[in-house]
Scaffold this motif. Sequence first.
Motif, PDB file in Angstrom:
ATOM      1  N   TYR A   1       0.731  -0.952  -0.138  1.00 45.25           N
ATOM      2  CA  TYR A   1      -0.093   0.128  -0.095  1.00 45.25           C
ATOM      3  C   TYR A   1       0.778   1.251  -0.081  1.00 45.25           C
ATOM      4  O   TYR A   1       0.515   2.215  -0.468  1.00 45.25           O
ATOM      5  CB  TYR A   1      -0.864   0.018   1.314  1.00 45.25           C
ATOM      6  N   ILE A   2       1.992   1.258   0.882  1.00 41.55           N
ATOM      7  CA  ILE A   2       2.937   2.394   0.755  1.00 41.55           C
ATOM      8  C   ILE A   2       3.543   2.662  -0.525  1.00 41.55           C
ATOM      9  O   ILE A   2       3.653   3.510  -1.047  1.00 41.55           O
ATOM     10  CB  ILE A   2       4.108   2.108   1.847  1.00 41.55           C
ATOM     11  N   GLY A   3       3.741   1.314  -1.211  1.00 37.02           N
ATOM     12  CA  GLY A   3       4.417   1.524  -2.624  1.00 37.02           C
ATOM     13  C   GLY A   3       3.402   2.094  -3.655  1.00 37.02           C
ATOM     14  O   GLY A   3       3.809   3.055  -4.416  1.00 37.02           O
ATOM     15  N   ILE A   4       1.988   1.877  -3.586  1.00 34.45           N
ATOM     16  CA  ILE A   4       1.193   2.561  -4.411  1.00 34.45           C
ATOM     17  C   ILE A   4       1.065   4.235  -4.043  1.00 34.45           C
ATOM     18  O   ILE A   4       1.068   4.583  -5.150  1.00 34.45           O
ATOM     19  CB  ILE A   4      -0.340   1.850  -4.077  1.00 34.45           C
ATOM     20  N   VAL A   5       0.926   4.363  -2.848  1.00 30.55           N
ATOM     21  CA  VAL A   5       0.964   5.736  -2.647  1.00 30.55           C
ATOM     22  C   VAL A   5       2.130   6.681  -3.257  1.00 30.55           C
ATOM     23  O   VAL A   5       2.331   7.624  -3.686  1.00 30.55           O
ATOM     24  CB  VAL A   5       0.647   6.045  -0.977  1.00 30.55           C
ATOM     25  N   LEU A   6       3.521   5.776  -2.933  1.00 30.57           N
ATOM     26  CA  LEU A   6       4.635   6.726  -3.633  1.00 30.57           C
ATOM     27  C   LEU A   6       4.548   6.464  -4.971  1.00 30.57           C
ATOM     28  O   LEU A   6       4.966   7.477  -5.443  1.00 30.57           O
ATOM     29  CB  LEU A   6       5.918   5.820  -2.859  1.00 30.57           C
ATOM     30  N   LEU A   7       4.067   5.451  -5.386  1.00 31.97           N
ATOM     31  CA  LEU A   7       4.125   5.368  -7.245  1.00 31.97           C
ATOM     32  C   LEU A   7       3.035   6.573  -7.645  1.00 31.97           C
ATOM     33  O   LEU A   7       3.277   7.191  -8.610  1.00 31.97           O
ATOM     34  CB  LEU A   7       3.736   4.139  -7.520  1.00 31.97           C
ATOM     35  N   TRP A   8       2.040   6.818  -6.895  1.00 31.62           N
ATOM     36  CA  TRP A   8       0.981   7.787  -7.256  1.00 31.62           C
ATOM     37  C   TRP A   8       1.648   9.264  -7.120  1.00 31.62           C
ATOM     38  O   TRP A   8       1.498   9.851  -7.946  1.00 31.62           O
ATOM     39  CB  TRP A   8      -0.201   7.653  -6.261  1.00 31.62           C
ATOM     40  N   LEU A   9       2.367   9.465  -6.247  1.00 30.92           N
ATOM     41  CA  LEU A   9       3.117  10.831  -5.907  1.00 30.92           C
ATOM     42  C   LEU A   9       4.148  11.036  -7.042  1.00 30.92           C
ATOM     43  O   LEU A   9       4.049  12.107  -7.778  1.00 30.92           O
ATOM     44  CB  LEU A   9       3.941  10.758  -4.520  1.00 30.92           C
ATOM     45  N   VAL A  10       4.893   9.875  -7.329  1.00 32.18           N
ATOM     46  CA  VAL A  10       6.065   9.991  -8.570  1.00 32.18           C
ATOM     47  C   VAL A  10       5.307  10.255  -9.708  1.00 32.18           C
ATOM     48  O   VAL A  10       5.689  11.321 -10.656  1.00 32.18           O
ATOM     49  CB  VAL A  10       6.667   8.933  -8.391  1.00 32.18           C
ATOM     50  N   VAL A  11       4.198   9.542 -10.301  1.00 32.57           N
ATOM     51  CA  VAL A  11       3.510   9.838 -11.438  1.00 32.57           C
ATOM     52  C   VAL A  11       2.915  11.010 -11.557  1.00 32.57           C
ATOM     53  O   VAL A  11       2.989  11.827 -12.519  1.00 32.57           O
ATOM     54  CB  VAL A  11       2.348   8.705 -11.672  1.00 32.57           C
ATOM     55  N   SER A  12       2.252  11.668 -10.399  1.00 31.51           N
ATOM     56  CA  SER A  12       1.526  12.757 -10.496  1.00 31.51           C
ATOM     57  C   SER A  12       2.531  14.000 -10.520  1.00 31.51           C
ATOM     58  O   SER A  12       2.184  14.957 -11.389  1.00 31.51           O
ATOM     59  CB  SER A  12       0.408  12.917  -9.333  1.00 31.51           C
ATOM     60  N   LEU A  13       3.485  13.740 -10.133  1.00 35.44           N
ATOM     61  CA  LEU A  13       4.643  14.783 -10.197  1.00 35.44           C
ATOM     62  C   LEU A  13       5.020  14.919 -11.543  1.00 35.44           C
ATOM     63  O   LEU A  13       5.535  15.930 -11.955  1.00 35.44           O
ATOM     64  CB  LEU A  13       5.803  14.659  -9.107  1.00 35.44           C
ATOM     65  N   ALA A  14       5.652  13.805 -12.052  1.00 31.85           N
ATOM     66  CA  ALA A  14       6.003  13.701 -13.310  1.00 31.85           C
ATOM     67  C   ALA A  14       5.048  14.339 -14.406  1.00 31.85           C
ATOM     68  O   ALA A  14       5.687  15.070 -15.323  1.00 31.85           O
ATOM     69  CB  ALA A  14       6.359  12.239 -13.937  1.00 31.85           C
ATOM     70  N   LEU A  15       3.754  13.831 -14.242  1.00 26.79           N
ATOM     71  CA  LEU A  15       2.797  14.473 -15.122  1.00 26.79           C
ATOM     72  C   LEU A  15       2.669  16.009 -14.967  1.00 26.79           C
ATOM     73  O   LEU A  15       2.436  16.653 -15.744  1.00 26.79           O
ATOM     74  CB  LEU A  15       1.487  13.987 -15.006  1.00 26.79           C
ATOM     75  N   LEU A  16       2.578  16.660 -13.715  1.00 21.72           N
ATOM     76  CA  LEU A  16       2.592  17.927 -13.512  1.00 21.72           C
ATOM     77  C   LEU A  16       3.725  18.691 -14.121  1.00 21.72           C
ATOM     78  O   LEU A  16       3.427  19.594 -14.831  1.00 21.72           O
ATOM     79  CB  LEU A  16       2.655  18.222 -11.967  1.00 21.72           C
ATOM     80  N   TYR A  17       5.143  18.058 -14.076  1.00 21.16           N
ATOM     81  CA  TYR A  17       6.148  18.783 -14.781  1.00 21.16           C
ATOM     82  C   TYR A  17       5.955  18.750 -16.128  1.00 21.16           C
ATOM     83  O   TYR A  17       5.986  19.915 -16.928  1.00 21.16           O
ATOM     84  CB  TYR A  17       7.339  17.995 -14.453  1.00 21.16           C
ATOM     85  N   TYR A  18       5.564  17.644 -16.786  1.00 15.03           N
ATOM     86  CA  TYR A  18       5.207  17.556 -18.171  1.00 15.03           C
ATOM     87  C   TYR A  18       4.223  18.538 -18.587  1.00 15.03           C
ATOM     88  O   TYR A  18       4.417  19.347 -19.807  1.00 15.03           O
ATOM     89  CB  TYR A  18       4.941  16.006 -18.668  1.00 15.03           C
TER      90      TYR A  18
END
Length: 352
Positions: A327-344
């Motif tokens: 579950y922690i991994g899912i939240v961390l992945l969510w954060l990384v993906v959303s930050l990457a999409l925000l930057y893009y």
Amino acid sequence: MTGKLRALVGRDFLTVERNVLMLLFIILLPVAFGIMFASFKQVIPKSTPASVIPENSSVSEADMRFATFSILSQFCSPSIDSREDAFRKLSREESYFVVSVPQGIREGKGTITIYVDNSLSPLAEVSDYVVEILKYELGRAGFHPGMGVEKLGKRIVPIEYFTPGVVMLILSIMGILVVPFNTVKDRDIISRVFSSVNLWEFAASKLLFSLLLASIQVALLLATQSYLELPLMSINPLSVIMFVLTSFALTSTGLFIIFALKLSNAGRYVCSLLLGVVIAFSGLLYPPGFLPSYLQPIPKVLPTYYALILLRSFGVKEVGVGILLDYIGIVLLWLVVSLALLYYFARRFKNG
């Protein structure tokens, strides 16, 4: 209706149509509450997930199939699990109770034991009543096994169970509505802002602003609970880390949506719709396992569902990290993906 009256009424409808937050409350919230109230037509909805385990190695497969598919399927959504998997599911809120099947249940022998997680307050509070209903229904079918309930883990009262949901609601409003909406309002000056700061500085300012707003509200919530001598969430390193990660993930999600839609009003509509989905399906207001079976897969694809369980597990239930690493991994992945999409999308907007 006169022409002037029609014009005035039409103007009010136009105002509502342009106000996405108002639309959220008018359309989405009634739907969310309708789903919730429909789920409570019974004390325990038939769609509630449950694990079925043998009491010991002498219980036959025929007894297990009989208990699972002939009896329990009338009252819940059961699955046969190993003892280890069953109690792991119970701790992770994947299963809401565990039913231990005795040998000879087809002849009405033995004692059925129902294990309930004491920290799953909405179910633990009514578990004794559920046993009485099950006894009655089994008796009507001609079966009279003994039955008992064992409540495991830390007992929490309903307000403790739902407090993490209120915290998640605050984080969602700040991250998906307030910060993105303010950014849309500033669309005329965003180009000038991007000329003076880099994208990561801009994103960091928004994330910190959202975290600060949410922290103030949660602090007021907990202070009020403390003053009124109500149970509190535990403020510990794990619960604080999950609070921060969830805030950042929600805010970066809201921001990448409005940048993807070029700071248009459409972005605000999408963010409002997303908030409605989060409220309805993440377990903020009621356990997702009480949803109809055809809606239960929806929470499993929302990272907010896992973030809420982590907030509750670390802030209220005192569950260890080891059982929730995925579950922690899912939240961390969510954060990384959303930050990457925000930057893009922010860089695309900056470059025109």
